[in-house]
Design a protein around this motif. Structure first.
Motif, mmCIF file in Angstrom:
data_model
loop_
_atom_site.group_PDB
_atom_site.id
_atom_site.type_symbol
_atom_site.label_atom_id
_atom_site.label_comp_id
_atom_site.label_asym_id
_atom_site.label_seq_id
_atom_site.Cartn_x
_atom_site.Cartn_y
_atom_site.Cartn_z
ATOM 1 N N GLY A 152 0.794 -1.211 0.000
ATOM 2 C CA GLY A 152 0.000 0.000 0.000
ATOM 3 C C GLY A 152 0.833 1.271 0.000
ATOM 4 O O GLY A 152 1.994 1.267 0.412
ATOM 5 N N THR A 153 0.203 2.358 -0.404
ATOM 6 C CA THR A 153 0.849 3.678 -0.394
ATOM 7 C C THR A 153 0.673 4.362 0.953
ATOM 8 O O THR A 153 0.875 5.570 1.086
ATOM 9 N N THR A 154 0.318 3.615 1.958
ATOM 10 C CA THR A 154 -0.114 4.095 3.275
ATOM 11 C C THR A 154 0.757 5.174 3.909
ATOM 12 O O THR A 154 0.249 6.133 4.498
ATOM 13 N N LEU A 155 2.054 5.033 3.828
ATOM 14 C CA LEU A 155 2.946 5.929 4.559
ATOM 15 C C LEU A 155 3.557 7.033 3.691
ATOM 16 O O LEU A 155 4.431 7.770 4.140
ATOM 17 N N TYR A 156 3.062 7.177 2.488
ATOM 18 C CA TYR A 156 3.480 8.264 1.607
ATOM 19 C C TYR A 156 3.098 9.597 2.252
ATOM 20 O O TYR A 156 1.940 9.855 2.556
#
Length: 234
Positions: A152-156
């Motif tokens: 996932g791109t969660t911590l972008y």
């Protein structure tokens, strides 16, 4: 140990709702979170994303849909905080999560566990799927290589390396879709149905929405601030 890959198919081209609340909120209660999760599933969410073992356990009693579980833990000396160690993953799995979300950034990790060994242990000892929460394409590639089932791109936008960037990470998502062989999940900063559609157009396997659906505390503060600072005609 085998695990249920069908749960990945269940979330394809769908909405996943993150049901969380600040620690000082009245909604930071297992039953409140469980009701929120149940409402999300009844409304059409394919899965829910839940923090802490007690909340996962409460949600499991009311929801049959897949649960992406995590446990945010602040460990002195380390910035990694989303399910940072195997013991946290084990607690989440025991509480009833189907997929374990972990921090998959390239930051230093506590203990002697590498990302590779953590993912391997979750697979082999817990029999659970892994969602890797990344912030950069380098981290995303490393997580996929280590065996993550979803990335996932969660911590972008939430790490020192990406703090100058603002979610949603559509640019990171596009790179992940192009470069990874595992499903790419768009999470973080989705603030409208139109943005969710855009993520799917870019190739997202699924879209996670949290604050815009379940972030009552934040949304109320935003409205309050806008109202109190707005010019009036009288």
């Amino acid at each position: 140990m085998t695990f249920n890959k069908e749960q990945i198919t269940q979330i394809r081209k769908s909405l996943i709702v993150s049901c969380q609340a600040p620690a000082d909120s009245p909604l930071h209660d297992p039953q409140a979170i469980a009701a929120m999760a149940q409402a999300a599933v009844l409304g059409g969410a394919s899965a829910v994303r839940i923090d802490t073992p007690s909340h996962v356990s409460a949600v499991r009693q009311r929801v049959q849909a897949p649960i992406i579980g995590l446990w945010k833990q602040q460990i002195p000396g380390y910035e990694v905080y989303i399910t940072p160690q195997f013991e946290h993953a084990a607690a989440i799995a025991s509480a009833g999560a189907d997929i374990i979300a972990i921090d998959a950034t390239l930051r230093d990790r506590p203990g002697n566990e590498t990302l590779d060994t953590l993912i391997a242990r979750i697979h082999n000892e817990l029999g659970k799927l892994v969602m890797a929460d990344a912030d950069t394409i380098e981290g995303a590639r490393a997580a996929a290589k280590a065996g993550a089932d979803l990335v996932g791109t969660t911590l972008y936008g939430y790490t020192n390396e990406t703090k100058h960037l603002s979610p949603p990470g559509f640019d990171l998502l596009a790179q992940m879709v192009k470069q990874l062989k595992v499903p790419a999940i768009c999470e973080g900063g989705i603030a409208s149905p139109q943005m969710a559609q855009e993520a799917l157009k870019l190739g997202a396997y699924a879209v996670v929405v949290g604050t815009d659906i379940t972030g009552i505390d934040y949304k109320v503060r935003t409205y309050r601030e806008a109202i109190f600072t707005a010019p009036t005609a009288f």
